[in-house]
Design an enzyme around this catalytic site. Sequence first.
Site, PDB file in Angstrom:
ATOM      1  N   ARG A 189      11.448  -1.436  10.316  1.00 35.41           N
ATOM      2  CA  ARG A 189      10.473  -1.747  11.514  1.00 35.41           C
ATOM      3  C   ARG A 189      10.696  -2.384  12.698  1.00 35.41           C
ATOM      4  NH1 ARG A 189       5.249   0.603   8.258  1.00 35.41           N
ATOM      5  NH2 ARG A 189       4.664  -1.230  10.538  1.00 35.41           N
ATOM      6  N   ARG A 216      -8.690   0.821   9.580  1.00 40.64           N
ATOM      7  CA  ARG A 216      -8.629  -0.188   9.381  1.00 40.64           C
ATOM      8  C   ARG A 216      -9.536  -1.119   9.985  1.00 40.64           C
ATOM      9  NH1 ARG A 216      -3.329   0.759   8.551  1.00 40.64           N
ATOM     10  NH2 ARG A 216      -2.012  -1.400   9.760  1.00 40.64           N
ATOM     11  N   LYS A 258       0.808  -0.880   0.152  1.00 44.10           N
ATOM     12  CA  LYS A 258       0.292   0.049   0.381  1.00 44.10           C
ATOM     13  C   LYS A 258       1.183   0.801  -0.411  1.00 44.10           C
ATOM     14  CE  LYS A 258      -2.425  -0.637   3.663  1.00 44.10           C
ATOM     15  NZ  LYS A 258      -1.741  -2.581   4.190  1.00 44.10           N
ATOM     16  N   ARG A 264       0.095  -9.146  12.687  1.00 45.94           N
ATOM     17  CA  ARG A 264      -0.498  -7.923  12.089  1.00 45.94           C
ATOM     18  C   ARG A 264      -1.110  -8.795  11.159  1.00 45.94           C
ATOM     19  NH1 ARG A 264       3.909  -4.857   9.972  1.00 45.94           N
ATOM     20  NH2 ARG A 264       2.846  -3.009   9.393  1.00 45.94           N
ATOM     21  N   ARG A 317      11.554  -5.666   4.057  1.00 45.09           N
ATOM     22  CA  ARG A 317      11.414  -4.429   4.045  1.00 45.09           C
ATOM     23  C   ARG A 317      11.999  -3.689   4.801  1.00 45.09           C
ATOM     24  NH1 ARG A 317       5.093  -2.365   4.834  1.00 45.09           N
ATOM     25  NH2 ARG A 317       5.327  -2.559   6.928  1.00 45.09           N
TER      26      ARG A 317
HETATM   27  P1  AMP Z   1       0.512   1.005   9.284  1.00 44.79           P
HETATM   28  O1  AMP Z   1       2.142   1.234   8.940  1.00 44.79           O
HETATM   29  O2  AMP Z   1      -0.311   1.050   8.396  1.00 44.79           O
HETATM   30  O3  AMP Z   1       1.128  -0.870   8.485  1.00 44.79           O
HETATM   31  O4  AMP Z   1       0.790   0.659  10.532  1.00 44.79           O
HETATM   32  C1  AMP Z   1       1.388   0.667  11.388  1.00 44.79           C
HETATM   33  C2  AMP Z   1       0.612  -0.468  13.224  1.00 44.79           C
HETATM   34  O5  AMP Z   1       0.541   1.159  13.320  1.00 44.79           O
HETATM   35  C3  AMP Z   1      -0.041  -1.118  12.762  1.00 44.79           C
HETATM   36  O6  AMP Z   1      -0.195  -1.248  13.098  1.00 44.79           O
HETATM   37  C4  AMP Z   1      -1.182   0.404  13.513  1.00 44.79           C
HETATM   38  O7  AMP Z   1      -0.654  -0.378  15.387  1.00 44.79           O
HETATM   39  C5  AMP Z   1      -0.889   1.217  13.534  1.00 44.79           C
HETATM   40  N1  AMP Z   1      -2.133   1.406  12.826  1.00 44.79           N
HETATM   41  C6  AMP Z   1      -1.665   2.729  11.204  1.00 44.79           C
HETATM   42  N2  AMP Z   1      -3.074   2.519  10.876  1.00 44.79           N
HETATM   43  C7  AMP Z   1      -4.146   2.559  11.845  1.00 44.79           C
HETATM   44  C8  AMP Z   1      -5.687   2.418  12.048  1.00 44.79           C
HETATM   45  N3  AMP Z   1      -6.163   3.045  10.766  1.00 44.79           N
HETATM   46  N4  AMP Z   1      -6.168   1.605  13.114  1.00 44.79           N
HETATM   47  C9  AMP Z   1      -5.016   1.811  14.127  1.00 44.79           C
HETATM   48  N5  AMP Z   1      -4.517   1.220  14.067  1.00 44.79           N
HETATM   49  C10 AMP Z   1      -3.172   1.794  12.810  1.00 44.79           C
END
Ligand code: AMP
Length: 210
Positions: free
Chosen positions: A156, A88, A13, A167, A123
């Site tokens: 990360r 999400r 994404k 996740r 990554r």
């Molecule tokens: P991402 O970079 O989108 O994979 O997000 C990394 C982490 O940020 C996720 O595993 C959640 O802990 C938090 N996070 C990001 N976006 C959201 C969202 N829309 N709702 C809840 N947690 C989020």
Amino acid sequence: MKLILLGAPGAGKGTQAEILCKELKIPTISTGNILRAAIKAGTEIGKQVEAYMNAGKLVPDDVIISIIQDRVKADDCKNGYILDGVPRTIAQAEALEKVGIEFDNVISIEISDETIMDRMSGRRVCETCGASYHLVAVPPKVAGVCDKCGGKLIQRHDDEPETVKERLEVYHRETEPLKDFYKKRGLLKTVENQPTVAETSEVILRAIGR
Ligand code: AMP
């Protein structure tokens, strides 16, 4: 053009959002990047969300909705935006609708859990600007250094295998039901992950009629 990118963690994404935002000339709003920046800056929100993120859990919906509500008011969002990693949960999608934030297209990038597990180990992200790379598929020009801003590339915490499994479970349980939610609204377009980043961008652009 107001677009949502849905897909499992590691589906691409963030990478696709970076390409699409140039192509469509609209900004990307990534809640993951915004939250990581808040943690790095040591803000109140950062302190509130750090434990959830490190454990691979979702951050509470109210934190996310207020971030989005603020961000879409900015001047650069007047012609549209790409949401990466948000909503999400069904609750977040309903909350966005309630405050009048609507969308033209919802793209779901389809990819198997197995491919994700393989992919996540390579990554790397820029700790300064959040741009994402992959050691094999999207390598930086200079190892360990961001092409865009010269920042340091790091892995990360939540890309470690146990956290990736958590996740993925969270994705299937909480986020995947959004496909049905947006299908009912006639907005969902599913695209298969392609062998290359460029091919996946092409199928996304085709799906939204570009
Ligand atoms: P991402 O970079 O989108 O994979 O997000 C990394 C982490 O940020 C996720 O595993 C959640 O802990 C938090 N996070 C990001 N976006 C959201 C969202 N829309 N709702 C809840 N947690 C989020």
